[in-house]
Scaffold this active site. Sequence first.
Site, PDB file in Angstrom:
ATOM      1  N   LYS A   1      24.854  59.764  12.621  1.00  0.00           N
ATOM      2  CA  LYS A   1      25.308  58.438  13.061  1.00  0.00           C
ATOM      3  C   LYS A   1      24.285  57.841  14.016  1.00  0.00           C
ATOM      4  CE  LYS A   1      29.515  56.296  15.021  1.00  0.00           C
ATOM      5  NZ  LYS A   1      30.832  56.569  15.648  1.00  0.00           N
TER       6      LYS A   1
ATOM      7  N   SER B   1      34.687  54.061  13.517  1.00  0.00           N
ATOM      8  CA  SER B   1      33.382  53.422  13.513  1.00  0.00           C
ATOM      9  C   SER B   1      32.308  54.203  12.759  1.00  0.00           C
ATOM     10  CB  SER B   1      32.923  53.222  14.959  1.00  0.00           C
ATOM     11  OG  SER B   1      32.671  54.477  15.565  1.00  0.00           O
TER      12      SER B   1
ATOM     13  N   SER C   1      37.262  57.603  15.391  1.00  0.00           N
ATOM     14  CA  SER C   1      36.089  57.158  14.634  1.00  0.00           C
ATOM     15  C   SER C   1      35.458  58.192  13.701  1.00  0.00           C
ATOM     16  CB  SER C   1      35.013  56.644  15.592  1.00  0.00           C
ATOM     17  OG  SER C   1      35.374  55.377  16.072  1.00  0.00           O
TER      18      SER C   1
END
Lengths: 95, 491
Positions: free
Chosen positions: B79, B154, B178
């Site tokens: 990420k 997210s 997330s």
Amino acid sequence: MKIDKKTIEYIANLSRIELSNQEKETFVHQLSDILAYIEKLNQLNTQDIKPMAYSINTTNVLRDDKLEPPISREDALVNAPSTMGVFFKVPKVIE
Amino acid sequence: MRLSGHTALQIREKLLSREIQASDLVGQLFKWIKDIEPNVQAFITTCEKEALEKAVEIDKKIINRQKVGLLAGIPIAVKDNICTKNLTTTCASKILQNFIPPYDAFVVKRLKEEDAIIIGKTNLDEFAMGSSTENSGYKITRNPWNHECVPGGSSGGSAAAVAADFSFLALGSDTGGSVRQPAALCGVVGIKPTYGRVSRYGLIAFGSSLDQIGTFTKDVKDAALLLQVIAGYDSYDSTSAQVSVPDYLQRIESGVKGLRIGIPKEYFAGGLNTEVGVAVKDALKLYEKLGATVVDISLPHTEYAVAVYYIVANAEASSNLARYDGVKYGYRTGESRGIIDMYCRTRSEGFGNEVKRRIMLGNYALSSGYYDAYYMKASKVRNLIKSDFDAAFEKVDCIMCPTSPVPAFKIGERANNPLEMYLSDIYTIPANLAGIPGISIPCGFSKTGLPIGMQILAKHFEEKKILQIAYAFERETDFHLKKPALKGSTG
């Protein structure tokens, strides 16, 4: 809690964010809605409840003051938008 | 070629027995990514050249019978809010568009020590603030199962990358769901470890008392493998736990005989999509068949969790994001009148709307005259939420519930109503507030073919137990083996 445009301007200044008039209008509505939802916390009596900041037991972490290789000055400056020699360069601070 | 049907553990066997070479694997993987990525948009940055170089290096090690790491030759996506040395890390924000970290995050250092191959940095909601990955400052990631739907967020890019077979493994971060929510919406396995289990050093801070790095994998055993690599104490994170890390794969087949599963009634109330509810209830029936007992429990303060979260997380975010001032790194505005004006313009031009909204909300909750009414009140209710879990775990070994109240929703459907978007994290947020670990595993599909995820929660540092429980279900089902149909430009 209903918040008005003046409050939005006050928080924007605290946040160092500039907003257009249209953005201020949008934020007045959106933040009022969110804060109205958050009001539901007041349904609870929390007089005798301790506040909790961390979910696991935390203690102060101390370590020996040993010298370790730091990030080099060149590496520390490489991402800066503006530099002068070995310094970060910023606009005039004292008016 | 699509490298589906293989888990990281299976690929590792093939690499170590020299049935395949890491360099071939990476080459094929990038062909697939180039073909499919235009329709999915999972990555902000890919690093094919570096990945190939690393693969060649690992092939040499294997041929020369040198000692190799636990993840030798296995591709992984990271990420883009986790710092990677000499590889751009943007947080999906314009304010960090050219930021090249001079150091590796603890977890990235661990990946490199174990010979994993980093293939790229994945898309997210800007600063991890969102539940759909629509708030990215760069692109909108599409759900591999249905390109009109969001992948969740997210960590939507990481979830989509594993679901689309771009990567065997991926890292994400979970502040309010997330990792678990996008894992559920993309039909993959996602773990949020206990707060403090994985070092946050090098994870760009959002809500420091809630943030935790987690994993995305194709199945539960791979989750155990990846967690094994990233868990453990780190002196560079003062909240890192000094608790020993067990062998997560060992006895993962233990089963669930005698296990007491708590079902919180508040998680099956209004707002839950019928198909999701049915899928989770079917899963519970299977657990009973496997020898577990289902116990009704109550977590009475659940309905306050979202309100607490949006005060606590945003208060912490408003402080953490004060560092973006255009001085030491990141974006700086062109023209300005003095230093304050430079700060204001830089931040106004660099941050997206959701980030501005949250900074403002956080600063309001912390501001003079409102601190007690908001931040202090929320911190007290947070304690009540944690106490709910403490009481529940007196009676049961784990808690099971849906991960998300709905399957993947349409892109744009919730974009203009922040509050509605916030409520999509209602089942995941309480675990962050209490600091407990959770996993989301695939447990079904909607009539329209969208994945449904189920969440398993346990006490602090009981990741091993969670993995055993999750594996008992996975072993009996094939939801995790289903793959989205993906077509690229070359068919």
